[in-house]
Design a protein around this motif. Structure first.
Motif, PDB file in Angstrom:
ATOM      1  N   ILE A 136      58.776  21.652  54.754  1.00 35.00           N
ATOM      2  CA  ILE A 136      59.436  23.260  54.506  1.00 35.00           C
ATOM      3  C   ILE A 136      58.510  23.051  52.984  1.00 35.00           C
ATOM      4  O   ILE A 136      58.589  23.369  52.307  1.00 35.00           O
ATOM      5  CB  ILE A 136      60.931  22.395  53.906  1.00 35.00           C
ATOM      6  CG1 ILE A 136      61.224  22.294  55.755  1.00 35.00           C
ATOM      7  CG2 ILE A 136      61.410  23.524  53.597  1.00 35.00           C
ATOM      8  CD1 ILE A 136      61.453  24.186  56.347  1.00 35.00           C
ATOM      9  N   HIS A 137      58.328  21.841  52.614  1.00 35.76           N
ATOM     10  CA  HIS A 137      57.442  21.925  51.086  1.00 35.76           C
ATOM     11  C   HIS A 137      56.139  22.650  51.139  1.00 35.76           C
ATOM     12  O   HIS A 137      55.876  23.797  50.667  1.00 35.76           O
ATOM     13  CB  HIS A 137      57.155  20.563  50.704  1.00 35.76           C
ATOM     14  CG  HIS A 137      58.139  20.095  50.106  1.00 35.76           C
ATOM     15  ND1 HIS A 137      59.048  20.369  49.018  1.00 35.76           N
ATOM     16  CD2 HIS A 137      58.980  18.895  50.740  1.00 35.76           C
ATOM     17  CE1 HIS A 137      59.733  19.147  49.212  1.00 35.76           C
ATOM     18  NE2 HIS A 137      60.735  18.221  50.208  1.00 35.76           N
ATOM     19  N   ASP A 159      57.235  26.296  51.895  1.00 37.75           N
ATOM     20  CA  ASP A 159      57.168  27.328  50.120  1.00 37.75           C
ATOM     21  C   ASP A 159      56.296  26.752  49.511  1.00 37.75           C
ATOM     22  O   ASP A 159      55.812  27.826  48.453  1.00 37.75           O
ATOM     23  CB  ASP A 159      58.101  26.183  49.862  1.00 37.75           C
ATOM     24  CG  ASP A 159      58.941  26.140  48.249  1.00 37.75           C
ATOM     25  OD1 ASP A 159      59.959  26.928  47.814  1.00 37.75           O
ATOM     26  OD2 ASP A 159      58.644  25.643  47.040  1.00 37.75           O
ATOM     27  N   TYR A 160      55.121  25.908  50.115  1.00 41.43           N
ATOM     28  CA  TYR A 160      53.800  25.957  49.037  1.00 41.43           C
ATOM     29  C   TYR A 160      52.779  27.883  49.091  1.00 41.43           C
ATOM     30  O   TYR A 160      52.595  28.467  48.664  1.00 41.43           O
ATOM     31  CB  TYR A 160      53.044  25.161  49.318  1.00 41.43           C
ATOM     32  CG  TYR A 160      51.610  25.770  48.736  1.00 41.43           C
ATOM     33  CD1 TYR A 160      51.563  25.372  47.755  1.00 41.43           C
ATOM     34  CD2 TYR A 160      50.660  25.425  49.270  1.00 41.43           C
ATOM     35  CE1 TYR A 160      49.798  25.706  46.999  1.00 41.43           C
ATOM     36  CE2 TYR A 160      49.223  26.307  49.099  1.00 41.43           C
ATOM     37  CZ  TYR A 160      48.506  25.812  47.429  1.00 41.43           C
ATOM     38  OH  TYR A 160      47.890  25.591  46.972  1.00 41.43           O
ATOM     39  N   LYS A 166      54.832  31.081  47.882  1.00 47.00           N
ATOM     40  CA  LYS A 166      54.931  31.226  46.599  1.00 47.00           C
ATOM     41  C   LYS A 166      53.267  31.597  46.714  1.00 47.00           C
ATOM     42  O   LYS A 166      53.191  32.390  45.832  1.00 47.00           O
ATOM     43  CB  LYS A 166      54.860  29.227  45.834  1.00 47.00           C
ATOM     44  CG  LYS A 166      56.594  29.488  45.076  1.00 47.00           C
ATOM     45  CD  LYS A 166      57.043  28.053  44.499  1.00 47.00           C
ATOM     46  CE  LYS A 166      58.177  27.758  45.066  1.00 47.00           C
ATOM     47  NZ  LYS A 166      58.357  26.325  44.234  1.00 47.00           N
ATOM     48  N   VAL A 209      62.543  28.804  58.537  1.00 47.37           N
ATOM     49  CA  VAL A 209      63.627  29.656  56.637  1.00 47.37           C
ATOM     50  C   VAL A 209      63.368  30.760  56.790  1.00 47.37           C
ATOM     51  O   VAL A 209      64.726  31.192  56.071  1.00 47.37           O
ATOM     52  CB  VAL A 209      62.179  28.496  55.814  1.00 47.37           C
ATOM     53  CG1 VAL A 209      62.587  29.106  54.971  1.00 47.37           C
ATOM     54  CG2 VAL A 209      61.901  26.697  56.479  1.00 47.37           C
ATOM     55  N   TYR A 210      62.553  31.739  57.023  1.00 40.16           N
ATOM     56  CA  TYR A 210      63.066  32.761  57.316  1.00 40.16           C
ATOM     57  C   TYR A 210      63.230  33.917  58.514  1.00 40.16           C
ATOM     58  O   TYR A 210      63.180  34.815  57.868  1.00 40.16           O
ATOM     59  CB  TYR A 210      61.041  33.323  56.075  1.00 40.16           C
ATOM     60  CG  TYR A 210      60.663  32.644  55.084  1.00 40.16           C
ATOM     61  CD1 TYR A 210      61.646  32.826  53.840  1.00 40.16           C
ATOM     62  CD2 TYR A 210      59.942  32.068  54.866  1.00 40.16           C
ATOM     63  CE1 TYR A 210      61.639  32.445  52.365  1.00 40.16           C
ATOM     64  CE2 TYR A 210      59.973  31.201  53.542  1.00 40.16           C
ATOM     65  CZ  TYR A 210      60.552  32.004  52.390  1.00 40.16           C
ATOM     66  OH  TYR A 210      60.403  30.929  51.242  1.00 40.16           O
TER      67      TYR A 210
END
Length: 340
Positions: A232-233, A236-237, A240, A273-274
């Motif tokens: 998940i990190h 997220d990267y 962004k 996540v989305y």
């Protein structure tokens, strides 16, 4: 600070910790809780045992000094599935100088040999959440386990090793599903009987996921398929990265390579996540940015199309209308009306 505890059952672990911290044990229908006194830190330690021979201990706290908890008892020690949700913790076998660090989203499976115990190390002033499934194999084996059929041979031998002949250590990254279960166990507000059976059910679910993850990691003929919390990190990267460069036409392949993962894992992470594929997420963010520019800037449609990295104005109008139900010109008219 050193804390020496008995290694089983869970109730004795909590009682020994409470004596060292001079803090009471609160019994909530079998689930025991110690609130860390202010002079030692903050947070709590909880534990519960089940009739099947399994229990769980959860440390959700921050100590103000380095703390080592020594599980030492002149008997066979449980098989442990330990996972870190937050902060950092370390593990060593009692008679070994080798220390294994566990960061957030990592897990270990450990079994000592003979009567050799375990040590958990907590660093001062680090908010840590670590939980340990404790399995007393001599009792767990009395369940109808169907001879652990279809289980990985190494794990099968580990579960059947009720007298702990062999030492075992494995370290990996635990899965998204495991993280979700941990969150449920900590946030569900069931009490009494319901809380007890809820925790027992979730503990079995956690055990299934931990075993599946181990088998996934050990499969030599394919890439891991289980989504880990650490993935998940990377999601997220990438999210962004997309937001920071909407004018470019980034590919899923290049984004996955940049994040240090593979396309399938990245796609799975974005779906989790989305609820969108990577390309759909990119399109979603481009259109959101276009709508914002239509409403708040002096750019015309052609300039906005270029700003979000698209080359075809007709295509832009088509996907914009599919998302918002109106043509981009609608927002231009709104902007002009508002400015008059």
């Amino acid at each position: 600070m050193r804390i020496d505890v008995k290694t089983l059952p869970v109730v004795e672990i909590l009682q020994d910790i409470s004596e060292h911290l001079n803090a009471p044990v609160v019994n909530g229908s079998g689930e025991l809780t110690i609130h860390v006194p202010e002079e030692f830190g903050e947070g709590y330690i909880r534990g519960i045992s089940f009739d099947c021979g399994m229990g769980i201990v959860s440390y959700n706290c921050k100590f103000y000094q380095d703390v080592s908890i020594h599980f030492s008892l002149n008997t066979v020690h449980p098989l442990k599935f330990i996972f870190c949700s937050e902060g950092q913790v370390a593990h060593s076998f009692q008679e070994s100088e080798e220390v294994h660090e566990m960061d957030a989203y990592q897990n270990i499976i450990v079994s000592s040999s003979g009567y050799n115990g375990h040590v958990l190390y907590f660093k001062a002033n680090v908010q840590t959440h670590v939980s340990s499934l404790e399995i007393i194999r001599s009792r767990f084996s009395h369940r109808t386990n169907y001879d652990f059929r279809d289980l990985d041979p190494t794990l099968k031998d580990l579960f059947k090793d009720s007298v702990s002949k062999n030492k075992f250590f494995y370290q990996g990254n635990y899965s998204i599903k495991a993280a979700d279960i941990m969150e449920e166990m900590n946030t569900q507000d069931y009490t009494g009987f319901l809380r007890s059976i809820f925790l027992e059910g979730k503990s079995f679910h956690m055990l299934v996921i931990q075993i599946a993850q181990y088998q996934d990691d050990e499969a030599e003929d394919r890439l891991p398929t289980i989504l880990r919390k650490s993935d998940i990190h990377k999601v997220d990267y990438v999210a962004k990265r997309i937001m920071g460069d909407l004018a470019s036409n980034l590919t899923v392949e290049s984004l996955a390579k940049e994040a240090g993962t593979n396309v399938n894992k990245l796609q799975e992470g974005f779906k989790y996540v989305y609820d969108l594929t990577v390309n759909k997420y990119i399109q979603h963010k481009k259109l959101e940015a276009a709508k914002e520019m239509l409403m708040t800037t002096e750019k015309n449609i052609s300039e906005i199309v270029i700003a979000i990295g698209l080359n075809n104005r007709s295509y832009f109008s088509k996907i914009f209308k599919e998302k918002y139900g109106v043509n981009p010109k609608y927002f231009l008219k709104t902007r002009k009306t508002t400015s008059v």
